[in-house]
Motif scaffolding. Structure first.
Motif, mmCIF file in Angstrom:
data_model
loop_
_atom_site.group_PDB
_atom_site.id
_atom_site.type_symbol
_atom_site.label_atom_id
_atom_site.label_comp_id
_atom_site.label_asym_id
_atom_site.label_seq_id
_atom_site.Cartn_x
_atom_site.Cartn_y
_atom_site.Cartn_z
ATOM 1 N N LEU B 360 0.839 -1.204 0.000
ATOM 2 C CA LEU B 360 0.000 0.000 0.000
ATOM 3 C C LEU B 360 0.870 1.249 0.000
ATOM 4 O O LEU B 360 0.629 2.185 -0.770
ATOM 5 C CB LEU B 360 -0.914 -0.014 1.223
ATOM 6 N N MET B 361 1.900 1.246 0.844
ATOM 7 C CA MET B 361 2.722 2.450 0.922
ATOM 8 C C MET B 361 3.598 2.605 -0.316
ATOM 9 O O MET B 361 3.978 3.721 -0.661
ATOM 10 C CB MET B 361 3.570 2.439 2.193
ATOM 11 N N ASN B 362 3.926 1.506 -0.997
ATOM 12 C CA ASN B 362 4.618 1.608 -2.289
ATOM 13 C C ASN B 362 3.844 2.507 -3.231
ATOM 14 O O ASN B 362 4.404 3.310 -3.971
ATOM 15 C CB ASN B 362 4.752 0.223 -2.950
ATOM 16 N N VAL B 363 2.511 2.365 -3.188
ATOM 17 C CA VAL B 363 1.668 3.187 -4.058
ATOM 18 C C VAL B 363 1.776 4.652 -3.661
ATOM 19 O O VAL B 363 1.785 5.531 -4.511
ATOM 20 C CB VAL B 363 0.204 2.729 -3.965
ATOM 21 N N PHE B 364 1.857 4.892 -2.342
ATOM 22 C CA PHE B 364 1.820 6.277 -1.875
ATOM 23 C C PHE B 364 3.190 6.949 -1.885
ATOM 24 O O PHE B 364 3.265 8.166 -1.723
ATOM 25 C CB PHE B 364 1.225 6.335 -0.464
ATOM 26 N N ALA B 365 4.271 6.163 -2.038
ATOM 27 C CA ALA B 365 5.615 6.752 -1.947
ATOM 28 C C ALA B 365 5.804 7.937 -2.900
ATOM 29 O O ALA B 365 6.286 8.987 -2.463
ATOM 30 C CB ALA B 365 6.668 5.674 -2.179
ATOM 31 N N PRO B 366 5.414 7.810 -4.183
ATOM 32 C CA PRO B 366 5.606 8.978 -5.062
ATOM 33 C C PRO B 366 4.796 10.182 -4.599
ATOM 34 O O PRO B 366 5.263 11.321 -4.708
ATOM 35 C CB PRO B 366 5.096 8.487 -6.422
ATOM 36 N N LEU B 367 3.605 9.941 -4.051
ATOM 37 C CA LEU B 367 2.771 11.045 -3.572
ATOM 38 C C LEU B 367 3.436 11.733 -2.380
ATOM 39 O O LEU B 367 3.466 12.971 -2.302
ATOM 40 C CB LEU B 367 1.390 10.512 -3.179
ATOM 41 N N ILE B 368 3.982 10.902 -1.463
ATOM 42 C CA ILE B 368 4.674 11.479 -0.307
ATOM 43 C C ILE B 368 5.826 12.355 -0.781
ATOM 44 O O ILE B 368 5.988 13.492 -0.345
ATOM 45 C CB ILE B 368 5.189 10.350 0.616
ATOM 46 N N ASP B 369 6.623 11.811 -1.734
ATOM 47 C CA ASP B 369 7.742 12.586 -2.260
ATOM 48 C C ASP B 369 7.265 13.891 -2.870
ATOM 49 O O ASP B 369 7.847 14.951 -2.642
ATOM 50 C CB ASP B 369 8.490 11.770 -3.329
ATOM 51 N N TYR B 370 6.181 13.802 -3.640
ATOM 52 C CA TYR B 370 5.658 14.998 -4.294
ATOM 53 C C TYR B 370 5.289 16.051 -3.253
ATOM 54 O O TYR B 370 5.648 17.227 -3.392
ATOM 55 C CB TYR B 370 4.436 14.616 -5.136
ATOM 56 N N CYS B 371 4.592 15.614 -2.193
ATOM 57 C CA CYS B 371 4.163 16.567 -1.161
ATOM 58 C C CYS B 371 5.363 17.177 -0.460
ATOM 59 O O CYS B 371 5.389 18.385 -0.200
ATOM 60 C CB CYS B 371 3.257 15.880 -0.140
ATOM 61 N N VAL B 372 6.365 16.343 -0.158
ATOM 62 C CA VAL B 372 7.546 16.859 0.536
ATOM 63 C C VAL B 372 8.245 17.902 -0.338
ATOM 64 O O VAL B 372 8.580 19.002 0.115
ATOM 65 C CB VAL B 372 8.504 15.710 0.884
ATOM 66 N N VAL B 373 8.428 17.564 -1.611
ATOM 67 C CA VAL B 373 9.115 18.500 -2.512
ATOM 68 C C VAL B 373 8.306 19.786 -2.665
ATOM 69 O O VAL B 373 8.843 20.894 -2.581
ATOM 70 C CB VAL B 373 9.348 17.829 -3.887
ATOM 71 N N GLN B 374 6.992 19.633 -2.840
ATOM 72 C CA GLN B 374 6.150 20.819 -3.012
ATOM 73 C C GLN B 374 6.175 21.710 -1.778
ATOM 74 O O GLN B 374 6.233 22.942 -1.894
ATOM 75 C CB GLN B 374 4.705 20.404 -3.310
ATOM 76 N N SER B 375 6.121 21.088 -0.600
ATOM 77 C CA SER B 375 6.080 21.923 0.600
ATOM 78 C C SER B 375 7.393 22.676 0.751
ATOM 79 O O SER B 375 7.416 23.816 1.196
ATOM 80 C CB SER B 375 5.779 21.070 1.836
ATOM 81 N N ASN B 376 8.475 22.042 0.339
ATOM 82 C CA ASN B 376 9.761 22.735 0.380
ATOM 83 C C ASN B 376 9.784 23.907 -0.592
ATOM 84 O O ASN B 376 10.242 25.010 -0.263
ATOM 85 C CB ASN B 376 10.878 21.740 0.056
#
Lengths: 212, 390
Positions: B360-376
């Motif tokens: 499940l988290m494999n699916v979300f990993a790119p989303l997490i990365d996207y959010c982290v990069v965007q928030s930065n």
């Protein structure tokens, strides 16, 4: 157009079966294709139901296409489709009750099948009844072909049977001393999606130049 | 060295125009596996230059897996002799029995997986990807000993084709290939993956062809299986640490997995952030649910039973499928731990939640990365605006 079996009408009939297949090329009607294909028999019944409904709703809409006010055409189309779906659903209940139980809500949900609305909007609203009839039959059959392919593989590998006849004997099973096991995932919709993808893959690989 | 000379001697026949040109990618694969290639990228541009290539990284993971694998072999043999009525089985005979029982699984997994990889590489005229080196050893370690070989072959083929090759091969996959294999087995052939007869190999043939549900054979449930059935857990906490308990081949021993984890952390192959946060998330969730478990089972034992450790160390840290941003790794690992325990405790159908949590988290990993990069990016943009206004 004039002639009943002219070249144009042949093309209308042929293209949905292959190069413009509603599932494999337009990728419409996927939900029901996943839901009803765990066995071959419901898949075929579903395919035929959609064929009949698409064909006759196409004819009816095509007949009254010039009198439908443009702004309420979707509602008119829905009423026609809903009436036909109800008829088909009741016929199924009367004659093949067990299959209709297996299909459960998916017969009723034919109303929302994108293929139907797509054909009504794209074809029946601007063509004569006979062409529309051919188009409806062909699209329904194009849909049915894919359902049959997926249903065949799923029933064979998931239950070891075809049309309910046991192909893989019970004595092969692990519990009965053999080594074989049925693939439980084949009976789940997830595997239908993967099989469908394989069908689309094979179809596109074969017709590489002809599909945009 | 003799091997280098031999490779140089046969090299021409694999090059363009040579008579074995068709097997060029196979040769390349072996040559670069044995020796670091001489030609590297030019020292220009923005590439990061490092002496270690992905084949060497994979080798480290395989070495790190060895303690758990060897322990698993001994454990298989140990339980085999206990099932056959021996009280205190000898160490070496247990180990060699386990070796003989596990080896066919490893061979099948590598044959099928590498066979497909080599074929695809040859067909697409590409280099052979090395990704299956690790998956191939992981797959036998995360299945029960009595899982039939032909089923492992099918599941491996499925995972390599549908989880990896269709996404573009090594480094492109969304899901961890070994876990997809296990998920396929788990959902397709549940009788070979759970229950109380698959964990202990009583007759040798059972590990080749599988064990029949009707035969009256030795039964042993895993701690998680006992919890799911509502029975008191019969394994002591010490046994869950050492790993002398029934379970999938490589997952039982926390000590052996910890040895591998040390190697991965020292060499920097795996991220300590992911690893630690999985344990933190799992411990937190287990503590919250501590009243919802059966007798003889403390909340912290969630971290030592089942595939929790194995998943945290070897699966969650997979550099391809995990989150890549440093902050994302914390979130990713934490949620894996949380989800794994939630599935274990709240879902009656699946006693073990680690596999599903990681997938499940494999699916979300790119989303997490996207959010982290965007928030930065947003943070920096705000700062820039503020500086401008001042």
């Amino acid at each position: 157009m004039g002639k009943l079996f002219s070249k144009e009408n042949g093309e209308v009939f042929k293209s949905p079966l292959n190069l413009n297949n509603p599932i494999a090329v337009q990728v419409l009607g996927i939900c029901s294709a996943l839901a009803v294909t765990s066995q071959l028999k419901p898949a075929i019944v579903m395919g035929l139901s959609v064929t009949v409904i698409t064909a006759f709703s196409n004819v009816i809409i095509s007949l009254i296409r010039k009198t439908i006010p443009n702004r309420i055409r979707i509602i008119v189309q829905l009423v026609v489709v809903a009436a036909l779906v109800t008829i088909v659903s009741n016929i199924l209940k009367a004659y093949v009750y067990d299959v209709s139980v297996q299909l459960s809500v998916y017969v009723g949900l034919i109303i929302t099948n994108c293929i139907l609305m797509g054909r009504l909007e794209a074809f029946a609203m601007m063509n004569g009844p006979w062409e529309s009839f051919l188009d409806g039959i062909a699209n329904g059959l194009g849909y049915a072909i894919i359902l049959v392919i997926v249903g065949f593989v799923r029933e064979l590998l998931g239950f070891g049977s075809i049309f309910g006849f046991q192909i893989i004997p019970d004595s092969w099973l692990l519990d009965n001393g053999g080594g074989y096991l049925h693939n439980g995932m084949m009976t789940m919709p997830a595997m239908a999606l993967i099989l469908l993808a394989c069908v689309i893959w094979a179809h596109r690989a074969y017709n590489k130049d002809k599909i945009q | 060295m003799g091997l280098r000379k031999f490779l140089d001697k046969i090299k021409p026949s694999f090059q363009e125009g040579g008579k074995l040109h068709a097997f060029r990618s196979v040769f390349d694969g072996f040559e670069t596996f044995m020796y670091v290639p001489n030609d590297t990228a030019k020292a220009k541009g923005a590439h990061i230059h490092d002496a270690i290539d992905s084949k060497r990284i994979m080798s480290f993971v395989v070495i790190a897996l060895t303690p758990a694998l060897l322990f698993g072999m001994w454990n298989v043999g140990h339980w085999h002799y206990i099932a056959n009525g021996e009280q205190d089985p000898a160490f070496w005979s247990s180990f060699f029995y386990g070796l003989a029982a596990v080896l066919p699984k490893i061979v099948v997994s590598y044959l099928v997986g590498l066979g497909i990889e080599f074929t695809v590489a040859q067909w697409k005229n590409e280099e052979i990807h090395e990704g299956f080196l690790v998956s191939g050893i992981l797959i036998p370690m995360i299945v029960p000993i009595n899982c039939p070989l032909w089923i492992i072959a099918i599941a491996t083929a499925f995972a390599v084709i549908f989880a990896k090759e269709v996404f573009g091969g090594t480094g492109m996959n969304i899901f961890n290939v070994a876990l997809v294999t296990r998920a396929f087995l788990f959902f397709s052939y549940p009788s070979t993956m759970s229950g109380d007869k698959v964990w202990v190999n009583q007759n040798y043939m059972d590990c080749i062809t599988g064990v029949s549900g009707n035969v009256d054979s030795y039964t042993a449930a895993t701690p998680l299986g006992q919890i799911a059935a509502g029975d008191p857990v019969s394994t002591s906490f010490m046994d869950t640490i050492t790993g002398v308990m029934p379970g999938s081949i490589g997952e039982t021993s926390v000590i052996a997995i910890a040895l591998g984890a040390c190697l991965l952390l020292v060499t920097g192959v795996a991220s300590w952030k992911t690893m630690l946060s999985v344990f933190v998330g799992g411990a937190l969730m287990a503590f919250i649910f501590k009243d919802k478990v059966t007798d003889n089972f403390e909340w912290y034992e969630h971290l030592t039973v089942g595939g929790f450790c194995f998943g945290a160390v070897f699966m969650a840290t997979d550099p391809v499928t995990s989150a890549r941003t440093e902050c994302g790794k914390w979130i990713y690992g934490f949620l894996i731990g949380v989800m794994a325990v939630i599935i274990r405790v709240l879902n009656p159908g699946y006693p073990e939640g680690m596999m599903l949590a990681i997938l499940l988290m494999n699916v979300f990993a790119p989303l997490i990365d996207y959010c982290v990069v965007q928030s930065n990016i947003n943070k920096r943009a705000k700062r820039a605006i503020k500086v401008k206004e001042d």
